[in-house]
Scaffold this active site. Structure first.
Site, mmCIF file in Angstrom:
data_model
loop_
_atom_site.group_PDB
_atom_site.id
_atom_site.type_symbol
_atom_site.label_atom_id
_atom_site.label_comp_id
_atom_site.label_asym_id
_atom_site.label_seq_id
_atom_site.Cartn_x
_atom_site.Cartn_y
_atom_site.Cartn_z
ATOM 1 N N TYR A 98 0.842 -1.206 0.000
ATOM 2 C CA TYR A 98 0.000 0.000 0.000
ATOM 3 C C TYR A 98 0.878 1.258 0.000
ATOM 4 O O TYR A 98 0.450 2.350 -0.372
ATOM 5 C CB TYR A 98 -0.961 -0.017 1.192
ATOM 6 C CG TYR A 98 -2.195 0.830 0.977
ATOM 7 C CD1 TYR A 98 -3.075 0.555 -0.076
ATOM 8 C CD2 TYR A 98 -2.491 1.915 1.794
ATOM 9 C CE1 TYR A 98 -4.205 1.331 -0.292
ATOM 10 C CE2 TYR A 98 -3.614 2.693 1.585
ATOM 11 C CZ TYR A 98 -4.463 2.402 0.550
ATOM 12 O OH TYR A 98 -5.575 3.173 0.335
ATOM 13 N N LYS A 117 -3.096 8.367 2.703
ATOM 14 C CA LYS A 117 -4.312 8.196 3.521
ATOM 15 C C LYS A 117 -4.108 8.735 4.945
ATOM 16 O O LYS A 117 -5.042 9.269 5.543
ATOM 17 C CB LYS A 117 -4.741 6.719 3.567
ATOM 18 C CG LYS A 117 -5.259 6.175 2.237
ATOM 19 C CD LYS A 117 -6.406 6.978 1.662
ATOM 20 C CE LYS A 117 -7.048 6.312 0.459
ATOM 21 N NZ LYS A 117 -7.926 7.210 -0.317
HETATM 22 P P1 NAP Z 1 -12.346 3.642 -8.408
HETATM 23 O O1 NAP Z 1 -13.667 3.126 -8.767
HETATM 24 O O2 NAP Z 1 -11.231 3.399 -9.361
HETATM 25 O O3 NAP Z 1 -12.461 5.191 -8.082
HETATM 26 C C1 NAP Z 1 -11.343 6.050 -8.002
HETATM 27 C C2 NAP Z 1 -11.752 7.315 -8.653
HETATM 28 O O4 NAP Z 1 -10.740 8.337 -8.550
HETATM 29 C C3 NAP Z 1 -12.003 7.115 -10.137
HETATM 30 O O5 NAP Z 1 -13.289 7.590 -10.469
HETATM 31 C C4 NAP Z 1 -10.911 7.959 -10.765
HETATM 32 O O6 NAP Z 1 -11.289 8.486 -12.013
HETATM 33 C C5 NAP Z 1 -10.791 9.046 -9.752
HETATM 34 N N1 NAP Z 1 -9.631 9.892 -10.029
HETATM 35 C C6 NAP Z 1 -8.317 9.544 -10.093
HETATM 36 N N2 NAP Z 1 -7.586 10.611 -10.440
HETATM 37 C C7 NAP Z 1 -8.453 11.655 -10.582
HETATM 38 C C8 NAP Z 1 -8.302 13.014 -10.932
HETATM 39 N N3 NAP Z 1 -7.117 13.565 -11.236
HETATM 40 N N4 NAP Z 1 -9.404 13.801 -10.988
HETATM 41 C C9 NAP Z 1 -10.617 13.297 -10.725
HETATM 42 N N5 NAP Z 1 -10.830 11.999 -10.397
HETATM 43 C C10 NAP Z 1 -9.748 11.195 -10.341
HETATM 44 O O7 NAP Z 1 -11.866 3.028 -7.015
HETATM 45 P P2 NAP Z 1 -12.489 3.044 -5.542
HETATM 46 O O8 NAP Z 1 -11.886 1.878 -4.884
HETATM 47 O O9 NAP Z 1 -13.958 3.199 -5.588
HETATM 48 O O10 NAP Z 1 -11.798 4.339 -4.923
HETATM 49 C C11 NAP Z 1 -12.514 5.409 -4.348
HETATM 50 C C12 NAP Z 1 -11.841 5.860 -3.055
HETATM 51 O O11 NAP Z 1 -11.988 4.827 -2.082
HETATM 52 C C13 NAP Z 1 -10.352 6.140 -3.170
HETATM 53 O O12 NAP Z 1 -10.020 7.236 -2.348
HETATM 54 C C14 NAP Z 1 -9.751 4.872 -2.578
HETATM 55 O O13 NAP Z 1 -8.436 5.069 -2.096
HETATM 56 C C15 NAP Z 1 -10.737 4.606 -1.475
HETATM 57 N N6 NAP Z 1 -10.705 3.262 -0.899
HETATM 58 C C16 NAP Z 1 -10.776 2.165 -1.693
HETATM 59 C C17 NAP Z 1 -10.755 0.904 -1.136
HETATM 60 C C18 NAP Z 1 -10.786 -0.329 -1.984
HETATM 61 O O14 NAP Z 1 -10.367 -1.384 -1.517
HETATM 62 N N7 NAP Z 1 -11.284 -0.277 -3.201
HETATM 63 C C19 NAP Z 1 -10.676 0.757 0.265
HETATM 64 C C20 NAP Z 1 -10.629 1.892 1.059
HETATM 65 C C21 NAP Z 1 -10.645 3.147 0.466
HETATM 66 P P3 NAP Z 1 -10.924 7.644 -13.364
HETATM 67 O O15 NAP Z 1 -11.205 6.216 -13.132
HETATM 68 O O16 NAP Z 1 -11.814 8.280 -14.344
HETATM 69 O O17 NAP Z 1 -9.462 7.849 -13.570
#
Ligand code: NAP
Length: 275
Positions: free
Chosen positions: A155, A162
């Site tokens: 990570y 984070k």
């Molecule tokens: P996700 O579906 O890939 O979402 C991440 C989003 O961030 C995507 O919509 C991406 O847009 C966007 N993004 C990246 N760079 C950007 C930029 N410059 N401007 C605007 N948007 C941007 O993945 P997710 O897992 O749902 O992630 C959402 C949040 O949850 C993140 O903060 C992640 O760290 C957090 N999180 C995830 C998990 C997990 O296991 N999945 C666990 C805990 C926390 P594009 O795809 O269009 O590039």
């Protein structure tokens, strides 16, 4: 309908597996009007059916958070189309691949700066730019992960981001509390999304979490969505600066549960085989 009469903007839907999509669905199901953003033209086409599903109408806007002018334009569009809004969801993170595997001390300054800019500073900038269109009891939500509190293999750079995001949530909560605005984070358990696919050995992380969490399963975007909706609603009007875990309880575990067999020998309850 807990969210009836509320309007909000949700940043970070990449597809229907995104955590932000789970939050958007939960808010809409409870009567909220939601607006969503897309990163660029390529994603506009991909996300158009989702915007239609969520009944966003014209409230479907471009916003690459690394471009300050796009955040300013987002505020202008919200003002024109929606007037005031009651909530913001920041579900955005990015780190260059080099930051998500290998030796931590090899991370370049360039990768570090990009990850902090997109995954942390963007929350501050969005809140500051959109503040004039926020209602006076608005709620802001961001997404974190346990890797910002404890070491999680691979990570790496995102763990540091984070940690900064969680403290940013608390400092923003204090600062905006005087304006009646709440700021909270959900620390979600691992979920297979596009962003998660970039983390080295992510499938092992999923198996480990399910094997060791008290609830013996991984969480879904629907579960995170419902908890997110609560934090965006007036049901949580006394809650701010909170890092709320939605991780099947994984974060409370100090060591795996122990079993004692008939001969009095102790083993960890988990048999070492990951499904
Ligand atoms: P996700 O579906 O890939 O979402 C991440 C989003 O961030 C995507 O919509 C991406 O847009 C966007 N993004 C990246 N760079 C950007 C930029 N410059 N401007 C605007 N948007 C941007 O993945 P997710 O897992 O749902 O992630 C959402 C949040 O949850 C993140 O903060 C992640 O760290 C957090 N999180 C995830 C998990 C997990 O296991 N999945 C666990 C805990 C926390 P594009 O795809 O269009 O590039």
């Amino acid at each position: 309908m807990v969210m009836k009469g509320k309007k909000g903007i949700i940043l970070g839907i990449a597809n229907k597996k995104s955590i932000a999509y789970g939050i958007a669905q939960a808010c809409k199901d409870q009567g909220a009007e939601v607006a969503i953003t897309y990163l660029n033209e390529r994603f506009e086409k991909k996300l158009a059916p989702i915007a239609e599903d969520l009944e966003c109408g014209a409230c479907f806007y471009p916003c690459d958070v690394s471009k300050p002018e796009e955040i300013k334009a987002l505020k202008a569009s919200i003002e024109k189309d929606m007037g005031q809004i009651d909530f913001i969801v920041h579900s955005i993170a990015f780190a260059p691949k080099e930051g998500l595997s290998g030796r931590f001390y090899d991370i370049s300054k360039e990768a570090f700066d990009v990850a902090m800019d997109i995954s942390v500073y963007s929350l501050i900038e969005i809140v500051r730019e959109l503040k004039p269109v926020l209602s006076n009891n608005a709620s802001v939500l961001t997404l974190s992960y346990y890797g910002g509190v404890k070491y999680i293999p691979n990570y790496n750079l995102m763990g540091v981001a984070k940690a900064a995001l969680e403290m940013t949530t608390k400092y923003l909560a204090e600062d905006l509390g005087r304006d009646g605005i709440r700021v909270n984070a959900i620390s979600a358990g691992p979920i297979k999304t596009l962003a998660a696919a970039g983390i080295g050995e992510f499938s092992f992380m999923l198996k480990w979490n399910a094997a060791h969490a008290p609830l013996k399963e991984n969480v879904t975007i629907e579960q995170v969505g419902n908890s997110g909706m609560y934090l965006l609603s007036d049901l949580s009007s006394g809650v701010t600066g909170e890092i709320h875990y939605v991780d099947a309880g994984f974060n409370i575990m100090g060591m795996p549960a122990v079993n004692t067999n008939e001969e009095g020998k102790q083993t960890i309850a988990w048999n070492g085989v990951l499904k």
